[in-house]
Design an enzyme around this catalytic site. Sequence first.
Site, short mmCIF file in Angstrom:
data_model
loop_
_atom_site.label_atom_id
_atom_site.label_comp_id
_atom_site.label_asym_id
_atom_site.label_seq_id
_atom_site.Cartn_x
_atom_site.Cartn_y
_atom_site.Cartn_z
N CYS A 83 -6.86 -23.19 28.85
CA CYS A 83 -7.12 -22.08 27.93
C CYS A 83 -8.41 -22.39 27.18
CB CYS A 83 -5.94 -21.90 26.97
SG CYS A 83 -6.19 -20.61 25.74
N CYS A 448 3.60 18.16 -10.85
CA CYS A 448 4.63 18.29 -9.82
C CYS A 448 4.19 19.32 -8.78
CB CYS A 448 5.96 18.68 -10.45
SG CYS A 448 5.97 20.37 -11.12
N CYS A 451 3.34 22.55 -10.34
CA CYS A 451 2.02 22.52 -10.98
C CYS A 451 0.93 22.82 -9.96
CB CYS A 451 1.76 21.15 -11.61
SG CYS A 451 2.81 20.73 -13.02
#
Length: 540
Positions: A83, A448, A451
């Site tokens: 590797c 919210c 709103c």
Amino acid sequence: MSRATPSQVIEAFGREGFDFAGKADNGWFRVTGRLFSEVTPEGVPCEIELDPNFFELPRVRLLEIPPHLPAAVPHLNANGGLCYIANGTVTLDIFDPISQSLACLRQAQHVFDRIMRGEMVEDLAEEFYAYWNGAYCLSDLDGSAQGRQECFIVDGNERPIWFVTNNLARTKKKAELLGFTPTDRTTPTYRIKTTAQPRPVPGVWPPTTVSSLLTWQSQLDRRCRRSIHRRILQGERDRLNALLILIDSPKMTYAFGVIYERDIRVPKVKFADRRDRTPGLAVLPFSVFRIDERYIAERNIPGRSTLAGRAIALIGCGTIGGFLAEMLVKAGAGTQGGKLKLVDFDTLVPQNLGRHRLGFPSLLQRKSVAMADELRRLAPGVSIEAVTLDAREVDLSDQHLLIDATGEESLGHWLANYYPRPTQVLSVWIEGPGVAVRTLLRTAQGGCYRCLWEFTRRGEMCSTTEPLPNILAGHGCEGLYVPFGASVSIQASSLGVDAALDWANGIVSPALRTRVLDRDFTQATLDGDLPIERGCPACQ
């Protein structure tokens, strides 16, 4: 400029001392030569396989492993495979295969030289599993409790697979979903914690007996070694046939099994007369792979909190809610003591199939029930409750987070009014025929859903600068609907789960988020916090 051919690449390797050796069974080209180092100036025979399409990195394998090397060395497996670079860290340039392939050869030569000079030893800790060579052990442990666990064995395609669990019913269901048939026979299992990162050691590797394993553990963590030995001795006294031990190290979990030799002809003797016969017992290594819900949720977002342990109610299992429910589960909802509640009284009808997470097998079923069943199939360890009632008929005041995925304005207003602060309400919806998607989290000081409705009614806080088109498709009162594709629902769900995860991590700003999907429209309101609208009836 034309691309180099495989024959030209092979010729380039020939100039480096490598000879063409034919094709491998997988169609790759093979060349053979030698790798050199200061320790072995004569070189070591090696073989290199080259991808004819030059998409994958060349594979390097030593044909002879130098006899003086220990059994475990960094970046070299037992078959001689070298590797030399991590997969995925570089990309081959398919238009320049000659220099790219030769650069791989030089990197392999460099790594081999360092291995032969005894360097890179610390890398063994990072590559532990490459040398452990264990059978599969799937760990489904919910929590970090040490000590006694349970294990059952199933027949895999090539060799048995061991399942470790602290909840047999849950894990057996997972095994069945994988196509296995669990038995009632279990193997005693113990979970032990260590402070040491495992690493292979020179000499005989991996350990094949209790004696060699304890010697290895003595070099890592003596306290852990004593715990292991104590469990093995207990298994001998309990006359077990086998014992599995999991070691939780700082970065990984590994395991090994102990096989006890039983001879029924040996008469029973008093414990005081017994000698420790365990050092010569066989040890089997296991590679542990976690399949518990905590790991699945945390793996892709390390360092961040998931939705585990929370009480979350998702209102609406339609085109948004179906995809969102699945994403919430993948983010940890319904795990580690948490619960996901799916609230929807509606039925899945043929008109829904084109853009719903559920498919034909769930047709004519209640959406919440079918979605809960699907999620339990995908993640058997989650806790999900299906509620087949209108959200206005259910008490959700005990939830940590309410998510409204219905897209119904009237319900959004009702939720904002019925569940006052500090109840957290997250709204997720689609604007017009898939023009944009939005989310709004009502915060302690922020506005919210009502709103926002008041602001947009006055032309403020809109999603786009252009008016949203009012497009309907279908025929008659029963068949009219707003057309948009399933990809819009998925993007709304993605925005929603991101907002939920931010909430779980204490990030509540920006509370209002918008994503414009139609390129013919321009985003009007940047992501930010929504103020409370003066006179909002839900916020008074």
